[in-house]
Design an enzyme around this catalytic site. Structure first.
Site, PDB file in Angstrom:
ATOM      1  N   TRP A 140       0.842  -1.202   0.000  1.00 25.64           N
ATOM      2  CA  TRP A 140       0.000   0.000   0.000  1.00 25.64           C
ATOM      3  C   TRP A 140       0.877   1.252   0.000  1.00 25.64           C
ATOM      4  CZ3 TRP A 140      -1.465   4.327   2.877  1.00 25.64           C
ATOM      5  CH2 TRP A 140      -2.702   4.887   2.558  1.00 25.64           C
ATOM      6  N   TYR A 141       1.892   1.271   0.865  1.00 24.87           N
ATOM      7  CA  TYR A 141       2.782   2.434   0.923  1.00 24.87           C
ATOM      8  C   TYR A 141       3.721   2.488  -0.280  1.00 24.87           C
ATOM      9  CZ  TYR A 141       1.112   3.606   5.551  1.00 24.87           C
ATOM     10  OH  TYR A 141       0.309   3.978   6.602  1.00 24.87           O
TER      11      TYR A 141
END
Length: 179
Positions: A140-141
């Site tokens: 996600w990051y």
């Protein structure tokens, strides 16, 4: 990074409903027991919440000022920076109520954080955002251009093992241009 549900993002207030927030225990506990205390009594961090019209918290991000050691930054980021600890914004926690996952709330909270980093860079100095993430959030990051720094080992059931990632100010400006 616009939320699919209409939320307002602002600083955590005393009257916000945090008791119904559903997330892994470490995130629930922090929001219910420590966020206001850290923000209002100790002044060690500020929690921004995504709330629905009824003041129900559906997501939050907790921020603090930090510094990052020059030596842990990737070589491309270190270019032209002084070789001492540098100011940054730490995203200590970001959580979304599990009933509202996948609706863009996490992205909207992150955009708010990035805009605050730009503001901080202009007012006091900030070279980027550091985030401690739980390993299952690496992708996600990474999709948002964060790059790994180093692993922080933790054995406590209340605080899972985290890894620090960094997003330089130049990337922040590209992802979240000032409005």
């Amino acid at each position: 990074m616009v939320a699919a549900v209409p939320v307002t993002i602002r600083r955590l207030a005393r009257e916000d409903d945090t008791q119904d927030f559903r997330a892994p225990a470490v995130f629930q506990r922090f929001l219910r027991e420590f966020a206001r205390q850290n923000q209002d009594r100790h002044h060690v961090g500020t929690t921004y919440v995504a709330v629905l019209d009824d003041r129900r918290v559906v997501g939050y991000a907790t921020l603090a000022i930090t510094s990052v050691e020059f030596s842990v930054l990737p070589p491309a980021v270190r270019k032209r920076l002084p070789g001492y600890p540098l100011p940054a914004l730490r995203l200590g926690q970001l959580a979304v109520d599990e009933r509202h996952e996948g609706q863009g709330i996490g992205g909207a909270l992150l955009r708010h954080v990035l805009l605050l980093a730009i503001e901080l860079s202009e007012k006091a100095g900030c070279i980027g955002v550091i985030v401690d993430y739980v390993p299952d959030k690496v992708d996600w990051y990474a999709r948002r251009s964060f790059i790994p720094l180093q692993t922080i080992i933790g054995e406590s059931a209340l605080k899972p093992t985290t890894t620090a990632m960094f997003l330089p100010l130049a990337a922040i400006r590209a992802l979240a241009p000032a409005s």
